[in-house]
Design an enzyme around this catalytic site. Sequence first.
Site, PDB file in Angstrom:
ATOM      1  N   LYS A  55     -31.092 -29.548  41.373  1.00  0.00           N
ATOM      2  CA  LYS A  55     -31.808 -28.347  40.904  1.00  0.00           C
ATOM      3  C   LYS A  55     -33.193 -28.382  42.091  1.00  0.00           C
ATOM      4  O   LYS A  55     -33.667 -27.078  42.400  1.00  0.00           O
ATOM      5  CB  LYS A  55     -32.623 -28.694  39.737  1.00  0.00           C
ATOM      6  CG  LYS A  55     -31.795 -28.327  38.587  1.00  0.00           C
ATOM      7  CD  LYS A  55     -32.673 -28.124  37.373  1.00  0.00           C
ATOM      8  CE  LYS A  55     -33.685 -29.461  37.023  1.00  0.00           C
ATOM      9  NZ  LYS A  55     -34.623 -29.045  35.980  1.00  0.00           N
ATOM     10  N   SER A  56     -33.656 -29.262  42.732  1.00  0.00           N
ATOM     11  CA  SER A  56     -34.911 -29.284  43.546  1.00  0.00           C
ATOM     12  C   SER A  56     -34.512 -28.476  44.576  1.00  0.00           C
ATOM     13  O   SER A  56     -35.310 -27.633  45.176  1.00  0.00           O
ATOM     14  CB  SER A  56     -35.391 -30.404  43.769  1.00  0.00           C
ATOM     15  OG  SER A  56     -35.820 -31.295  42.777  1.00  0.00           O
ATOM     16  N   GLY A  79     -40.627 -25.724  35.294  1.00  0.00           N
ATOM     17  CA  GLY A  79     -42.059 -25.541  36.130  1.00  0.00           C
ATOM     18  C   GLY A  79     -41.977 -25.670  37.687  1.00  0.00           C
ATOM     19  O   GLY A  79     -42.773 -24.965  38.105  1.00  0.00           O
ATOM     20  N   SER A  86     -47.382 -34.614  44.305  1.00  0.00           N
ATOM     21  CA  SER A  86     -46.724 -33.589  43.510  1.00  0.00           C
ATOM     22  C   SER A  86     -45.744 -32.826  44.474  1.00  0.00           C
ATOM     23  O   SER A  86     -46.304 -32.144  45.563  1.00  0.00           O
ATOM     24  CB  SER A  86     -47.500 -32.777  42.832  1.00  0.00           C
ATOM     25  OG  SER A  86     -46.871 -31.910  42.480  1.00  0.00           O
ATOM     26  N   GLN A 122     -44.232 -30.302  44.009  1.00  0.00           N
ATOM     27  CA  GLN A 122     -44.137 -28.792  43.288  1.00  0.00           C
ATOM     28  C   GLN A 122     -45.754 -28.076  44.237  1.00  0.00           C
ATOM     29  O   GLN A 122     -45.621 -27.146  44.593  1.00  0.00           O
ATOM     30  CB  GLN A 122     -44.307 -28.741  41.988  1.00  0.00           C
ATOM     31  CG  GLN A 122     -42.829 -28.965  41.290  1.00  0.00           C
ATOM     32  CD  GLN A 122     -43.013 -28.935  39.953  1.00  0.00           C
ATOM     33  OE1 GLN A 122     -43.990 -28.779  39.169  1.00  0.00           O
ATOM     34  NE2 GLN A 122     -41.804 -29.096  39.202  1.00  0.00           N
ATOM     35  N   ASP A 135     -38.468 -38.766  37.594  1.00  0.00           N
ATOM     36  CA  ASP A 135     -37.518 -38.131  36.722  1.00  0.00           C
ATOM     37  C   ASP A 135     -36.527 -39.219  35.966  1.00  0.00           C
ATOM     38  O   ASP A 135     -35.860 -38.964  35.090  1.00  0.00           O
ATOM     39  CB  ASP A 135     -36.751 -37.144  37.446  1.00  0.00           C
ATOM     40  CG  ASP A 135     -37.566 -35.785  37.741  1.00  0.00           C
ATOM     41  OD1 ASP A 135     -38.553 -35.719  36.855  1.00  0.00           O
ATOM     42  OD2 ASP A 135     -37.359 -35.126  38.648  1.00  0.00           O
ATOM     43  N   LYS A 170     -44.536 -33.213  31.623  1.00  0.00           N
ATOM     44  CA  LYS A 170     -43.100 -32.736  31.789  1.00  0.00           C
ATOM     45  C   LYS A 170     -42.739 -31.959  30.846  1.00  0.00           C
ATOM     46  O   LYS A 170     -43.464 -31.492  29.804  1.00  0.00           O
ATOM     47  CB  LYS A 170     -42.104 -33.991  31.851  1.00  0.00           C
ATOM     48  CG  LYS A 170     -42.264 -34.811  33.115  1.00  0.00           C
ATOM     49  CD  LYS A 170     -42.071 -34.152  34.544  1.00  0.00           C
ATOM     50  CE  LYS A 170     -42.246 -34.895  35.629  1.00  0.00           C
ATOM     51  NZ  LYS A 170     -41.910 -34.212  36.888  1.00  0.00           N
ATOM     52  N   ARG A 221     -42.995 -37.343  27.725  1.00  0.00           N
ATOM     53  CA  ARG A 221     -41.720 -38.291  27.980  1.00  0.00           C
ATOM     54  C   ARG A 221     -42.138 -39.786  27.843  1.00  0.00           C
ATOM     55  O   ARG A 221     -41.278 -40.550  27.509  1.00  0.00           O
ATOM     56  CB  ARG A 221     -41.184 -38.199  29.442  1.00  0.00           C
ATOM     57  CG  ARG A 221     -40.164 -36.778  29.549  1.00  0.00           C
ATOM     58  CD  ARG A 221     -39.611 -36.769  30.638  1.00  0.00           C
ATOM     59  NE  ARG A 221     -38.766 -35.630  30.905  1.00  0.00           N
ATOM     60  CZ  ARG A 221     -38.721 -34.885  31.936  1.00  0.00           C
ATOM     61  NH1 ARG A 221     -38.946 -35.492  33.389  1.00  0.00           N
ATOM     62  NH2 ARG A 221     -37.860 -33.738  32.130  1.00  0.00           N
TER      63      ARG A 221
END
EC number: 2.5.1.19
Length: 465
Positions: free
Chosen positions: A17-18, A119, A201, A203, A350, A377, A381
């Site tokens: 996905k990343s 996100g 991060s 992101q 993750d 998240k 979590r």
Amino acid sequence: MVRKGPLRGCVRVPGDKSIAHRALLMAAMAEGTSRIEGLPASDDVLATARAIESLGARVSVEGPSSLADLGHRSGVPCDDAAPAPSAGARPPAFTALVEGWGASGPRTPDAPLDCGNSGTTARLLMGVLAPWPVEALITGDDSLRRRPMGRVASPLCAMGASVSASGSAARVDRLPELFLPLRFKGASSAKGVTWDSPISSAQVKSAVLLAGSLAGGTTSFSEPAPSRDHTERMLPLFGVEVRTVGGRLVVEGGRRLRAADVSVPADPSSAAFFLAAAVLSEGSRVRAQGVGLNPGRIAYLDVLGCMGARVSVRAALASAAEPVGSIEAAFTPSLVSVETDPGLSASIIDEVPVLALVASKALGTSVFRSVGELRNKESDRLAGIVGLLGLLGVVAYEEGDDLVVEGRGRWSASDARPFSPEGDHRLAMTALVAKAAGASVSVLDAACVKVSYPGFLTDMERLMS
């Protein structure tokens, strides 16, 4: 129905996905048409594809499907029963041709950009829009609306973008409290920035680098510990050089991205669940094939190794972007506790839920250091994994930002108990791994796995056949 193992055979999990998100976004920014193969047909990735379409990129799917068709298909049940194959099931992967907007820039969308549960989509979109005079309302589902956005908005506002929430401009000192929905406005006058992120991060880093590649001047970024590096690996494929100077990432602005072809490898984070299931289930041996072996994404294998798990890696292909190979895991009857280094947290964040599950079967107390980011998240979590392990008769608790798991080499709960993952795909898959390993637990709302892995239940059932 997911049942007790063993699991045997080979599995090809969906694309990473990343990498998929980044490939779609860079292709949209580029001049020309990019071909991206191996895209996972997950809700998150489809959200990114729809977003770039709304901003003016042209996205076509090779074959008979379309983005709309992929989005309408599911095949995922509401409980933990494995779905039967059907003509209406969503395919595991697709190939997309993306004609980018290039020098023309993105257009103002006609409707809000709905990022669903992703996100990565929401945060990286802000970086894509920051150097353009475009305004967009960015939103998502209930879960995403609870996740902080100020960490990305802060550096982008320092570059010249602006953001408002609830109809009024957000104050600079209140940006850390920013959440979706928000109205983001870029600026053609955006300038490069020197940014020292207080958190590690990928992101935040990616949003800043994407914006910096088109902003005026030089952009420099640092973070406390290295996060996954897919963006800095991929940008050169699209014609943007990323340098490392004194431990900082540096990109020169005013660049024009050019189209590129990208092959998305299988997701190592998705593979982690089958590998963990093999380690925990007597008689199991599983090989995940075609998996991305980016060093920043497979640190969880080192953690499993420290617990004594039987895991091995075989590299098969090394390219300029991402190394690829296979990972094999087998049942390990005796596991030992582990304590992770705080600097490792960004690389294993993750996988911590399923690593904690493995640790619950080890002898001794395991400590996962500095994993407080798990609270931000798709759900909390940390609380979720503590709750799941409690159902298995394992003592686990939060100690500041650390997760402590008191393993006794076995699970003691015997009565079947329901577990709600609160819509979080990684918690759902962790609970399903526990069930495959013999735990007496039923998983409510297993359909949330489609966020990242629509065929998870089918693949698990196949490995048990």
